[in-house]
Scaffold this active site. Structure first.
Site, PDB file in Angstrom:
ATOM      1  N   ASP A  37     -55.846   1.495 -21.859  1.00  0.00           N
ATOM      2  CA  ASP A  37     -55.518   2.262 -23.055  1.00  0.00           C
ATOM      3  C   ASP A  37     -56.675   3.161 -23.469  1.00  0.00           C
ATOM      4  OD1 ASP A  37     -53.918   3.053 -25.142  1.00  0.00           O
ATOM      5  OD2 ASP A  37     -54.367   1.315 -26.411  1.00  0.00           O
ATOM      6  N   GLY A  38     -56.329   4.295 -24.056  1.00  0.00           N
ATOM      7  CA  GLY A  38     -57.338   5.165 -24.654  1.00  0.00           C
ATOM      8  C   GLY A  38     -57.625   6.467 -23.939  1.00  0.00           C
ATOM      9  N   ASN A  39     -56.828   6.818 -22.933  1.00  0.00           N
ATOM     10  CA  ASN A  39     -57.078   8.076 -22.211  1.00  0.00           C
ATOM     11  C   ASN A  39     -57.025   9.288 -23.137  1.00  0.00           C
ATOM     12  OD1 ASN A  39     -57.272   6.648 -19.829  1.00  0.00           O
ATOM     13  ND2 ASN A  39     -55.212   7.143 -19.125  1.00  0.00           N
ATOM     14  N   SER A  82     -45.419   2.786 -19.188  1.00  0.00           N
ATOM     15  CA  SER A  82     -44.430   1.891 -19.793  1.00  0.00           C
ATOM     16  C   SER A  82     -43.087   2.587 -19.901  1.00  0.00           C
ATOM     17  CB  SER A  82     -44.906   1.446 -21.180  1.00  0.00           C
ATOM     18  OG  SER A  82     -44.754   2.500 -22.123  1.00  0.00           O
ATOM     19  N   THR A  83     -42.054   1.809 -20.173  1.00  0.00           N
ATOM     20  CA  THR A  83     -40.729   2.403 -20.396  1.00  0.00           C
ATOM     21  C   THR A  83     -40.752   3.278 -21.648  1.00  0.00           C
ATOM     22  OG1 THR A  83     -40.123   0.330 -21.502  1.00  0.00           O
ATOM     23  CG2 THR A  83     -39.433   0.583 -19.209  1.00  0.00           C
ATOM     24  N   ASP A  84     -41.580   2.917 -22.625  1.00  0.00           N
ATOM     25  CA  ASP A  84     -41.677   3.709 -23.856  1.00  0.00           C
ATOM     26  C   ASP A  84     -42.343   5.058 -23.617  1.00  0.00           C
ATOM     27  OD1 ASP A  84     -40.531   1.636 -25.319  1.00  0.00           O
ATOM     28  OD2 ASP A  84     -42.472   0.736 -25.818  1.00  0.00           O
ATOM     29  N   ASN A  85     -43.179   5.151 -22.571  1.00  0.00           N
ATOM     30  CA  ASN A  85     -43.884   6.403 -22.301  1.00  0.00           C
ATOM     31  C   ASN A  85     -42.949   7.550 -21.929  1.00  0.00           C
ATOM     32  OD1 ASN A  85     -46.722   4.732 -20.716  1.00  0.00           O
ATOM     33  ND2 ASN A  85     -46.407   5.287 -22.868  1.00  0.00           N
ATOM     34  N   ARG A  88     -42.520  10.472 -24.353  1.00  0.00           N
ATOM     35  CA  ARG A  88     -43.578  11.433 -24.630  1.00  0.00           C
ATOM     36  C   ARG A  88     -43.107  12.863 -24.346  1.00  0.00           C
ATOM     37  NH1 ARG A  88     -49.282   8.652 -22.555  1.00  0.00           N
ATOM     38  NH2 ARG A  88     -49.204   6.884 -24.013  1.00  0.00           N
ATOM     39  N   ARG A 206     -57.544  -5.454 -22.410  1.00  0.00           N
ATOM     40  CA  ARG A 206     -57.028  -4.222 -23.005  1.00  0.00           C
ATOM     41  C   ARG A 206     -58.200  -3.431 -23.575  1.00  0.00           C
ATOM     42  NH1 ARG A 206     -51.652  -2.830 -26.460  1.00  0.00           N
ATOM     43  NH2 ARG A 206     -52.079  -0.607 -26.630  1.00  0.00           N
ATOM     44  N   GLU A 225     -55.527 -15.716 -21.034  1.00  0.00           N
ATOM     45  CA  GLU A 225     -56.595 -15.428 -21.976  1.00  0.00           C
ATOM     46  C   GLU A 225     -56.655 -13.908 -22.156  1.00  0.00           C
ATOM     47  OE1 GLU A 225     -58.449 -17.682 -23.561  1.00  0.00           O
ATOM     48  OE2 GLU A 225     -57.442 -19.348 -22.527  1.00  0.00           O
TER      49      GLU A 225
END
Length: 257
Positions: A37-39, A82-85, A88, A206, A225
């Site tokens: 995450d964070g690109n 992700s499927t949500d992406n 975009r 993450r 973990e």
């Protein structure tokens, strides 16, 4: 690069070697999942474009896998899309898909990794589906880290697909719904997940400071973990990776007990 930056880089490398020297390889996770995450935020902070951020994130992957190889990790799952992406904007999604396609090709051509796709292929462009198929076939013989490329992946979708696969399998074998209902258990569902017989992730990393799974491997991470790192993915360093492993090794895993 000024003198201060050079000194900072030198100190970080010395510190990383010190952490690595104290790392117990017997306590290294067998399977690491990574939410990269964070690109976009990295690119914005650098005054650059979103596409540049995605490219920088893609370039970090082989370096990260090299660190995993050095520390005897066996399986790595990389959440690339992700499927949500798919919601975009088109001017971001198109280049992102091209970058991911290039990542898969590079991983396959490297020769060190065994590539396995996890996700729903039907959502992907035909060209990427072909790239994934060729990558899996060309690396099937590789005796190296299994690299799960999570593309078109969603945790809920995976569980739904597993149930659908289980029902189809029962139908093919002539098993009645009553018989299936009687025999369904956790192991049966697990065998129909995208990761099949693979071990569940021991550690999920993450980046970017977000502290949530966002649907990543919902079934498989029941006893994983978690390590949340403030740094954006393109800026993730070996020392950050080693800190995650050190933190993991210091924990006492209870597996729900």
């Amino acid at each position: 690069m000024n003198l201060r930056d050079k000194l900072r880089g030198l100190l970080v490398r010395v510190y990383a070697r010190r952490v690595e020297g104290h790392l117990d390889h017997a306590s290294v996770p067998e399977h690491i999942g990574v939410i990269m995450d964070g690109n976009r935020r990295w690119a914005k902070a650098a005054g650059s474009s979103t596409v540049h951020g995605h490219r920088a994130g893609a370039e970090k992957i082989e370096e990260f896998l090299g660190w995993c190889d050095e520390t005897d990790v066996k399986v790595v799952t990389l959440w690339l899309l992700s499927t949500d992406n798919f919601d975009r904007p088109r001017d971001e999604l198109g280049p992102l898909l091209d970058i991911i396609d290039g990542v898969v090709r590079t991983l396959a051509e490297d020769g060190r990794w065994r590539v396995h796709h996890v996700g729903t292929r039907d959502l992907l462009p035909a060209g990427m589906q072909q790239t994934l198929k060729q990558a899996e076939e060309s690396t099937a013989h590789v005796d190296g880290i299994v690299v799960n490329v999570a593309i078109g992946y969603g945790g809920r979708q995976e569980i739904a697909d597993a149930v659908r696969s289980m029902l189809a399998d029962a139908q093919d074998k002539g098993v009645s719904m009553a018989e299936l209902a009687e025999s369904v258990d956790v192991d049966m569902i697990g065998r129909h997940l995208y990761t099949g017989a693979q071990p569940d992730p021991d550690l999920v990393i993450r980046t970017s400071g977000e502290q949530r799974l966002s649907g990543f491997m919902l079934w498989q991470t029941a006893h994983s973990e978690y390590y949340f790192c403030e740094v954006f993915w393109p800026a993730f360093r070996k020392v950050d990776f080693l800190r995650a492993l050190r933190d993991y090794a210091a924990r006492h895993r209870r597996y729900g007990g």
